[in-house]
Design a protein around this motif. Sequence first.
Motif, PDB file in Angstrom:
ATOM      1  N   ASP A 158       0.945  -1.191  -0.097  1.00  0.00           N
ATOM      2  CA  ASP A 158      -0.027   0.087   0.067  1.00  0.00           C
ATOM      3  C   ASP A 158       0.973   1.339   0.143  1.00  0.00           C
ATOM      4  O   ASP A 158       1.139   1.835   0.949  1.00  0.00           O
ATOM      5  CB  ASP A 158      -0.726   0.003   1.285  1.00  0.00           C
ATOM      6  N   PRO A 159       1.372   1.520  -1.261  1.00  0.00           N
ATOM      7  CA  PRO A 159       2.573   2.623  -1.206  1.00  0.00           C
ATOM      8  C   PRO A 159       1.923   3.710  -0.923  1.00  0.00           C
ATOM      9  O   PRO A 159       2.440   4.376   0.320  1.00  0.00           O
ATOM     10  CB  PRO A 159       2.957   2.716  -2.911  1.00  0.00           C
ATOM     11  N   GLU A 160       0.779   4.522  -1.039  1.00  0.00           N
ATOM     12  CA  GLU A 160       0.310   5.675  -0.651  1.00  0.00           C
ATOM     13  C   GLU A 160      -0.037   5.711   0.867  1.00  0.00           C
ATOM     14  O   GLU A 160       0.420   6.710   1.505  1.00  0.00           O
ATOM     15  CB  GLU A 160      -0.992   5.935  -1.405  1.00  0.00           C
ATOM     16  N   GLY A 161      -0.487   4.501   1.262  1.00  0.00           N
ATOM     17  CA  GLY A 161      -1.048   4.444   2.629  1.00  0.00           C
ATOM     18  C   GLY A 161       0.264   4.550   3.529  1.00  0.00           C
ATOM     19  O   GLY A 161       0.503   5.064   4.699  1.00  0.00           O
ATOM     20  N   LEU A 169       3.407   5.976   2.767  1.00  0.00           N
ATOM     21  CA  LEU A 169       3.790   7.321   2.577  1.00  0.00           C
ATOM     22  C   LEU A 169       3.048   8.426   3.324  1.00  0.00           C
ATOM     23  O   LEU A 169       3.385   9.476   3.607  1.00  0.00           O
ATOM     24  CB  LEU A 169       4.118   7.574   1.191  1.00  0.00           C
ATOM     25  N   ALA A 170       1.410   7.973   3.557  1.00  0.00           N
ATOM     26  CA  ALA A 170       0.822   8.927   4.547  1.00  0.00           C
ATOM     27  C   ALA A 170       1.415   9.258   5.693  1.00  0.00           C
ATOM     28  O   ALA A 170       1.088  10.189   6.252  1.00  0.00           O
ATOM     29  CB  ALA A 170      -0.619   8.249   4.317  1.00  0.00           C
ATOM     30  N   HIS A 171       2.282   8.338   6.063  1.00  0.00           N
ATOM     31  CA  HIS A 171       2.860   8.492   7.362  1.00  0.00           C
ATOM     32  C   HIS A 171       4.093   9.554   7.216  1.00  0.00           C
ATOM     33  O   HIS A 171       4.924   9.051   6.422  1.00  0.00           O
ATOM     34  CB  HIS A 171       2.998   7.470   8.236  1.00  0.00           C
ATOM     35  N   PRO A 172       4.134  10.818   7.804  1.00  0.00           N
ATOM     36  CA  PRO A 172       5.462  11.466   7.288  1.00  0.00           C
ATOM     37  C   PRO A 172       6.565  10.901   7.883  1.00  0.00           C
ATOM     38  O   PRO A 172       7.630  11.200   7.171  1.00  0.00           O
ATOM     39  CB  PRO A 172       5.055  12.799   8.272  1.00  0.00           C
ATOM     40  N   VAL A 173       6.607  10.231   8.841  1.00  0.00           N
ATOM     41  CA  VAL A 173       7.975   9.537   9.243  1.00  0.00           C
ATOM     42  C   VAL A 173       8.531   8.551   8.107  1.00  0.00           C
ATOM     43  O   VAL A 173       9.675   8.651   7.775  1.00  0.00           O
ATOM     44  CB  VAL A 173       7.888   8.938  10.543  1.00  0.00           C
ATOM     45  N   ASN A 174       7.466   7.876   7.715  1.00  0.00           N
ATOM     46  CA  ASN A 174       7.934   6.744   6.615  1.00  0.00           C
ATOM     47  C   ASN A 174       8.280   7.633   5.315  1.00  0.00           C
ATOM     48  O   ASN A 174       9.263   6.975   4.584  1.00  0.00           O
ATOM     49  CB  ASN A 174       6.800   6.107   6.154  1.00  0.00           C
ATOM     50  N   ALA A 175       7.799   8.767   5.063  1.00  0.00           N
ATOM     51  CA  ALA A 175       8.117   9.694   3.843  1.00  0.00           C
ATOM     52  C   ALA A 175       9.715   9.987   4.041  1.00  0.00           C
ATOM     53  O   ALA A 175      10.437   9.968   3.195  1.00  0.00           O
ATOM     54  CB  ALA A 175       7.168  10.623   3.415  1.00  0.00           C
ATOM     55  N   TYR A 176       9.806  10.609   5.220  1.00  0.00           N
ATOM     56  CA  TYR A 176      11.130  11.079   5.582  1.00  0.00           C
ATOM     57  C   TYR A 176      12.176   9.901   5.570  1.00  0.00           C
ATOM     58  O   TYR A 176      13.372  10.462   5.023  1.00  0.00           O
ATOM     59  CB  TYR A 176      11.268  11.824   7.049  1.00  0.00           C
ATOM     60  N   LYS A 177      12.091   9.007   6.231  1.00  0.00           N
ATOM     61  CA  LYS A 177      12.970   7.912   6.070  1.00  0.00           C
ATOM     62  C   LYS A 177      13.007   7.161   4.719  1.00  0.00           C
ATOM     63  O   LYS A 177      14.321   6.751   4.704  1.00  0.00           O
ATOM     64  CB  LYS A 177      12.649   6.663   7.106  1.00  0.00           C
ATOM     65  N   LEU A 178      12.165   7.249   3.814  1.00  0.00           N
ATOM     66  CA  LEU A 178      12.572   6.659   2.476  1.00  0.00           C
ATOM     67  C   LEU A 178      13.409   7.768   1.923  1.00  0.00           C
ATOM     68  O   LEU A 178      14.517   7.280   1.134  1.00  0.00           O
ATOM     69  CB  LEU A 178      11.332   6.712   1.695  1.00  0.00           C
ATOM     70  N   VAL A 179      13.136   9.083   1.964  1.00  0.00           N
ATOM     71  CA  VAL A 179      14.211   9.846   1.325  1.00  0.00           C
ATOM     72  C   VAL A 179      15.605   9.818   1.751  1.00  0.00           C
ATOM     73  O   VAL A 179      16.715   9.771   1.276  1.00  0.00           O
ATOM     74  CB  VAL A 179      13.561  11.517   1.561  1.00  0.00           C
ATOM     75  N   LYS A 180      15.536   9.856   3.380  1.00  0.00           N
ATOM     76  CA  LYS A 180      16.991   9.696   3.742  1.00  0.00           C
ATOM     77  C   LYS A 180      17.651   8.450   3.483  1.00  0.00           C
ATOM     78  O   LYS A 180      18.801   8.314   3.208  1.00  0.00           O
ATOM     79  CB  LYS A 180      16.815   9.726   5.563  1.00  0.00           C
ATOM     80  N   ARG A 181      17.010   7.294   3.258  1.00  0.00           N
ATOM     81  CA  ARG A 181      17.586   6.076   2.932  1.00  0.00           C
ATOM     82  C   ARG A 181      18.315   6.162   1.655  1.00  0.00           C
ATOM     83  O   ARG A 181      19.157   5.673   1.185  1.00  0.00           O
ATOM     84  CB  ARG A 181      16.468   4.883   2.801  1.00  0.00           C
ATOM     85  N   LEU A 182      17.255   6.627   0.541  1.00  0.00           N
ATOM     86  CA  LEU A 182      17.702   6.664  -0.657  1.00  0.00           C
ATOM     87  C   LEU A 182      19.014   7.840  -0.897  1.00  0.00           C
ATOM     88  O   LEU A 182      19.742   7.433  -1.956  1.00  0.00           O
ATOM     89  CB  LEU A 182      16.651   6.927  -1.642  1.00  0.00           C
ATOM     90  N   ASN A 183      19.007   8.675  -0.245  1.00  0.00           N
ATOM     91  CA  ASN A 183      20.021   9.694  -0.249  1.00  0.00           C
ATOM     92  C   ASN A 183      21.171   9.355   0.464  1.00  0.00           C
ATOM     93  O   ASN A 183      22.329   9.823   0.110  1.00  0.00           O
ATOM     94  CB  ASN A 183      19.381  11.067   0.198  1.00  0.00           C
TER      95      ASN A 183
END
Length: 556
Positions: free
Chosen positions: A74-77, A79-93
């Motif tokens: 459930d990609p959108e669900g 990423l709806a959590h802001p911490v998950n969105a932040y950690k995804l960016v951090k992991r990839l960067n």
Amino acid sequence: MHFLAVTVWAVCCLFCGIHAEIFTSIGQMTDLIFTERELVQSLKEYIQAQESKLETVKNWANKLDVLTRTSTSDPEGFLAHPVNAYKLVKRLNTEWSELESLVLHDPSDGFISNISMHRQYFPDAEDEMGAAKALMRLQDTYHLDSESFSKGKLPGVRYNAFLTVDDCFDMGKTAYNENDYYHSVLWMQQALRQMDAGEESKTSKAEVLDYLSYSVYRMGDLPRAIELTRRLLSIDPSHQRAGGNLRYFEQLLSKELREKGHDEQEPADEKPIQLGTYERPKDYLPEREIYESLCRGEGVKMTSRRLSRLFCRYQDGNRNPRLLLKPMKEEDEWDNPHIVRYLEVLSDEEIEKIKELAKPRLARATVRDPKTGVLITAHYRVSKSAWLEAEEDPVIARVNQRIEDVTALSVDTAELLQVANYGVGGQYEPHYDFSRRPFDSNLKVDGNRLATYLNYKDEPEAFKSLGTGNRVATYLNYMSDVEAGGATVFPDFGAAIKPRKGTAVFWYNLFRSGEGDYRTRHAACPVLVGSKWVSNKWFHERGQEFRRPCGLTEVD
């Protein structure tokens, strides 16, 4: 794959080292034991670093595997959590970049650096060939079959050592490449024997049979060559060379049978090939059989009558002051020519000091070219030696003085103390210590000595540059016991003298007339098991005029 590349690179280094002739000295080879231990430790550290690295990557992959299963459901669900969105960016960067750096990091740098530092001291291809030939020399001299070496069945050994199929194959291949089909047969047969017994190997049975069948053919055994070639074709029917060889061998055998008037081919000998199946080819050394039999302790001409003429005594060096209170113990080893052994001439401390001084300077032992007098290396002398001066250490000066005292000969014109260490199968084939002069037809010698005299080249210029005349006598210190082999033998009169640590033997090379005593042709037998250390002192004619006056007869 990277580890495999490193390993291959390391092995290549083994054959890219400098020409070191390491196999000619056991003393120097001991350093390789510690070098290899250090490399093994370095390799273990490399493996540990690789395992740690892989464990880190594995943990990272397992963690992300769980995470991505959740996020992809459930990609959108997710990423709806802001911490998950932040950690995804951090992991990839950041974190994936760190993982990339970890994967790209090469923990082999330390190992590569270590092996690079040591590789200049590694044995080279010539060392490997020399060591292989040494085993064959021991095999011949001591009548040992290939199985004895393969299973480590040697006298006096303290450690077990075995040869694999691949080792035996490499031995046979070394002989084959030198056109030595006699030894190629023995070692290829041993490789085949171990294969037939079920031993696994990198070498295929077809490869062994290919070399073995052709080597057997070169030894003149056509029926067996045909049988082995047929066995090769049963394993690999498409082997083109084997097919051609089989037709050729069969044609040769048919021709032989027609010439002999035989109608049918005799069956091949069913007995397995072993030592003695084929006759060893003759070589350049006329007394080879006598020399080798003496090395085995056979043919020694020590009769009870001769033994009754041998005595022991205390030697005071013609009442030398240094020997009056503590004379040297002297034993007769042979009566004529007279060879004596001195006991307790070197202490363990003196021996270790001499070895310590000599070891860093050990270089391949040389012989004098009979034509030029120049020192050269020779395949019949396998050892390393170093020359020590009296001024280098009080021990050397003390040993020199002791040699002068007990022999009553001057060391002022003698050669420096030569220290020698024999390597794998180390030997010095029959030779004279003195230089031979052109033959004098008026010289009265018996038939055997005359034949020996005429058999070898003159070398009147051998010691001309020294300006001290010929070598009048030889003094030989034994600085180690030898578990097996290594005797000093005299083929002319059948004597064999075994090394005994701390003792020395002495004999004259020249008669009082100045003529060479051709009976003193001697040899250092190959060392079968152990490490042989000796030190030599060669006395020259100059300076001995009043210590050993000339005789009035041609020979005495």
